[in-house]
Design a protein around this motif. Structure first.
Motif, PDB file in Angstrom:
ATOM      1  N   UNK A  58     -25.969  18.759  17.358  1.00  0.00           N
ATOM      2  CA  UNK A  58     -24.601  18.288  17.538  1.00  0.00           C
ATOM      3  C   UNK A  58     -23.787  19.358  18.266  1.00  0.00           C
ATOM      4  N   UNK A  59     -22.772  18.963  19.036  1.00  0.00           N
ATOM      5  CA  UNK A  59     -21.899  19.953  19.680  1.00  0.00           C
ATOM      6  C   UNK A  59     -21.198  20.824  18.646  1.00  0.00           C
ATOM      7  N   UNK A  60     -20.973  22.070  19.011  1.00  0.00           N
ATOM      8  CA  UNK A  60     -20.316  23.003  18.099  1.00  0.00           C
ATOM      9  C   UNK A  60     -18.814  22.770  18.006  1.00  0.00           C
ATOM     10  N   UNK A  61     -18.240  22.207  19.057  1.00  0.00           N
ATOM     11  CA  UNK A  61     -16.782  22.174  19.168  1.00  0.00           C
ATOM     12  C   UNK A  61     -16.112  21.392  18.039  1.00  0.00           C
ATOM     13  N   UNK A  62     -16.722  20.293  17.589  1.00  0.00           N
ATOM     14  CA  UNK A  62     -16.104  19.479  16.543  1.00  0.00           C
ATOM     15  C   UNK A  62     -15.880  20.247  15.257  1.00  0.00           C
ATOM     16  N   UNK A  84      -6.233   9.998   5.854  1.00  0.00           N
ATOM     17  CA  UNK A  84      -7.168  10.234   6.943  1.00  0.00           C
ATOM     18  C   UNK A  84      -8.507   9.524   6.712  1.00  0.00           C
ATOM     19  N   UNK A  85      -8.701   9.002   5.510  1.00  0.00           N
ATOM     20  CA  UNK A  85      -9.971   8.344   5.194  1.00  0.00           C
ATOM     21  C   UNK A  85     -10.196   7.089   6.030  1.00  0.00           C
ATOM     22  N   UNK A  86      -9.129   6.406   6.384  1.00  0.00           N
ATOM     23  CA  UNK A  86      -9.241   5.160   7.141  1.00  0.00           C
ATOM     24  C   UNK A  86      -9.200   5.454   8.635  1.00  0.00           C
ATOM     25  N   UNK A  87     -10.249   6.068   9.133  1.00  0.00           N
ATOM     26  CA  UNK A  87     -10.325   6.432  10.539  1.00  0.00           C
ATOM     27  C   UNK A  87     -11.447   7.431  10.741  1.00  0.00           C
ATOM     28  N   UNK A  88     -11.610   7.894  11.976  1.00  0.00           N
ATOM     29  CA  UNK A  88     -12.682   8.852  12.258  1.00  0.00           C
ATOM     30  C   UNK A  88     -12.393  10.207  11.631  1.00  0.00           C
ATOM     31  N   UNK A  89     -11.096  10.488  11.389  1.00  0.00           N
ATOM     32  CA  UNK A  89     -10.726  11.708  10.671  1.00  0.00           C
ATOM     33  C   UNK A  89     -11.218  12.969  11.333  1.00  0.00           C
ATOM     34  N   UNK A  90     -11.820  13.849  10.538  1.00  0.00           N
ATOM     35  CA  UNK A  90     -12.269  15.150  11.018  1.00  0.00           C
ATOM     36  C   UNK A  90     -13.720  15.141  11.474  1.00  0.00           C
ATOM     37  N   UNK A  91     -14.296  13.951  11.682  1.00  0.00           N
ATOM     38  CA  UNK A  91     -15.634  13.891  12.260  1.00  0.00           C
ATOM     39  C   UNK A  91     -15.596  14.161  13.760  1.00  0.00           C
ATOM     40  N   UNK A  92     -14.418  14.049  14.358  1.00  0.00           N
ATOM     41  CA  UNK A  92     -14.227  14.385  15.767  1.00  0.00           C
ATOM     42  C   UNK A  92     -13.354  15.634  15.856  1.00  0.00           C
ATOM     43  N   UNK A  93     -13.175  16.138  17.078  1.00  0.00           N
ATOM     44  CA  UNK A  93     -12.300  17.294  17.250  1.00  0.00           C
ATOM     45  C   UNK A  93     -10.866  16.895  16.917  1.00  0.00           C
ATOM     46  N   UNK A  94     -10.297  17.558  15.926  1.00  0.00           N
ATOM     47  CA  UNK A  94      -8.967  17.201  15.453  1.00  0.00           C
ATOM     48  C   UNK A  94      -8.246  18.441  14.955  1.00  0.00           C
ATOM     49  N   UNK A  95      -6.949  18.519  15.225  1.00  0.00           N
ATOM     50  CA  UNK A  95      -6.123  19.615  14.706  1.00  0.00           C
ATOM     51  C   UNK A  95      -5.378  19.203  13.440  1.00  0.00           C
ATOM     52  N   UNK A  96      -5.754  18.058  12.852  1.00  0.00           N
ATOM     53  CA  UNK A  96      -5.034  17.527  11.688  1.00  0.00           C
ATOM     54  C   UNK A  96      -5.095  18.475  10.496  1.00  0.00           C
ATOM     55  N   UNK A  97      -6.255  19.049  10.197  1.00  0.00           N
ATOM     56  CA  UNK A  97      -6.390  19.954   9.054  1.00  0.00           C
ATOM     57  C   UNK A  97      -5.561  21.217   9.284  1.00  0.00           C
ATOM     58  N   UNK A 120     -22.191  28.244   8.314  1.00  0.00           N
ATOM     59  CA  UNK A 120     -23.492  27.670   7.959  1.00  0.00           C
ATOM     60  C   UNK A 120     -23.604  26.235   8.461  1.00  0.00           C
ATOM     61  N   UNK A 121     -22.519  25.454   8.304  1.00  0.00           N
ATOM     62  CA  UNK A 121     -22.530  24.075   8.778  1.00  0.00           C
ATOM     63  C   UNK A 121     -22.654  24.017  10.295  1.00  0.00           C
ATOM     64  N   UNK A 122     -21.976  24.942  10.994  1.00  0.00           N
ATOM     65  CA  UNK A 122     -22.054  24.981  12.454  1.00  0.00           C
ATOM     66  C   UNK A 122     -23.469  25.301  12.917  1.00  0.00           C
TER      67      UNK A 122
END
Length: 436
Positions: A109-113, A398-411, A98-100
């Protein structure tokens, strides 16, 4: 087929060969296929234009292939359906989708993020829950090996003063061209994860997860070895928030364990002699690291944050400059990149929660976080309540940074770290004493 959602291993037989092989490949890609490495391979992952397929991280495709490959086995369709239609997994998938759709149709917005950062971890979890114990142990060994490679890379990069994989940084002010960072005065090791902050966060996650086992259950010698070398290289990567959060959570878990001991709620009391020896060894190691100059990059960053504090203040200024309508529905006017340039924070909103609000708005963020919460609750229920320690650490750091607003494999990496909890479900430990 034997399946029980309350057990750590849903299927006694585990995953068939091909899905399990693709799962191992996915884990290797999540940890090792950084944006820098993909760019070195000619994979246009971060740049503008090009093939849309290249904007998705390769691990997403291997996870989808792993799930679809189940259909080639007996009862595969039933297993795939049971895995994806678990209430928590299904809710997480629906919320992510739904968010995508909202981000694409309304916000443009791009879907990839969203696919890489939020949908991929749910697909990964659906596969992790179908392993048996031996498969989980082999996956844990792979995790140990990859984290050791990460630490070795960090040391080599620190000693030689340059990255083993050339860093790629793009100008997001409009041109999208690759920036020349060779003349920049500051440089930090980036390891296997391709970015100093990502590498520090990953090491911190491993330290917190294993230390939770040490305090409240049991940890193997291999897990303790991985904890030690991850802790040792964190200053070389230099992510200050992750280092501070790691120290904080280690202290909190130590205090919690001491309180359990003094209140008589544990059967296996702490060996004070071993604790004193460990503290003395850590102090000696810290002194040696200081003398060897390994702490110099971190100390320099503490003395001069190079404008990091200002970028976070700028994020709050952008919020003040944004209408309530945009804060609720997201950046539907497309003005956020312009505001970032005006306020001097062109590489992203470096407060994760603020970034989610500014990009996707409160409406879409609610869907994203509901799906995230359901998946994390499933992890804690299935693996161990100890999972809440690395979960809380993850979102704090992760709060002190761009975190998961960009493409990230952190989660996705957080999901992999839970394998420690899964593999150590055996008799003994504080956790079982409390639940008895």
């Amino acid at each position: 087929m034997n399946m029980n959602p309350q057990q750590p291993f849903l299927y006694k037989g585990g995953l068939p060969f091909l899905p399990y092989f693709l799962l191992l490949l996915s884990v290797a890609l999540i940890i090792g296929a950084s944006g820098n490495l993909l760019a070195l391979w000619g994979y246009n992952y971060a740049g503008l234009g090009g093939n849309p397929i290249e904007k998705i991280h390769p691990s997403t495709f291997t996870l989808i292939a792993a799930l679809l490959s189940l259909l080639g086995y007996r009862n595969g369709a039933q297993r795939l359906q049971a895995g994806l239609l678990q209430p928590a997994i299904f809710t997480s998938l629906c919320c992510s989708l739904l968010a995508i759709v909202y981000a694409q149709l309304v916000l443009k917005q791009p879907l990839s993020g969203l696919i890489v950062s939020w949908l991929t971890p749910v697909l990964l979890l659906a596969l992790l829950l179908q392993m048996n114990r031996s498969q989980a142990l082999r996956l844990e060994y792979l995790l140990h090996a990859l984290m050791l490679v990460n630490s070795i890379m960090g040391v080599i990069e620190f000693v030689q003063g340059s990255a083993l994989v050339p860093p790629v940084l793009l100008d997001y002010t409009g041109s999208g061209a690759e920036l020349d960072v060779s003349e920049w005065g500051e440089w930090r090791a980036s390891g296997l994860f391709g970015h100093p902050l990502a590498a520090t966060l990953a090491c911190g996650l491993v330290v917190v997860a294993v230390y939770a086992l040490i305090c409240f259950r049991r940890a193997s010698r291999l897990q303790i070895f991985t904890l030690l070398h991850c802790l040792a290289v964190m200053p070389l990567f230099g992510g200050r928030t992750s280092i501070f959060a790691t120290i904080l959570f280690v202290l909190l878990m130590s205090l919690a364990r001491l309180w359990l001991d003094f209140s008589g709620k544990t059967d296996n009391r702490i060996d004070l002699f071993k604790v004193l020896c460990a503290v003395f060894a850590l102090l000696c190691a810290a002194l040696w690291a200081y003398q060897a100059g390994m702490l110099d990059p971190l100390l320099e960053r503490l003395q001069d944050d190079k404008g990091s504090g200002q970028t976070r203040f700028s994020a709050l200024e952008i919020v003040a400059d944004t209408s309530w309508l945009e804060l609720f529905f997201g950046d539907f006017k497309g003005l956020l990149p312009y505001r970032q340039v005006v306020f001097g924070t062109i590489y992203g909103i470096e407060i994760f929660w603020v970034g989610m609000l500014l990009i996707y708005g409160a409406l879409a963020s609610v869907f994203i976080f509901i799906g995230c919460w359901r998946a994390l609750c499933l992890c804690a229920e299935t693996y161990s309540s100890l999972a809440w320690w690395p979960i809380t650490f993850f979102f704090f750091a992760i709060s002190s940074g761009v975190g998961l607003t960009v493409k990230s494999t952190a989660f996705s990496f957080l999901m992999i770290v839970f394998v420690f909890m899964l593999c150590s479900r055996r008799s003994g430990g504080v956790e079982e004493s409390l639940s008895a």
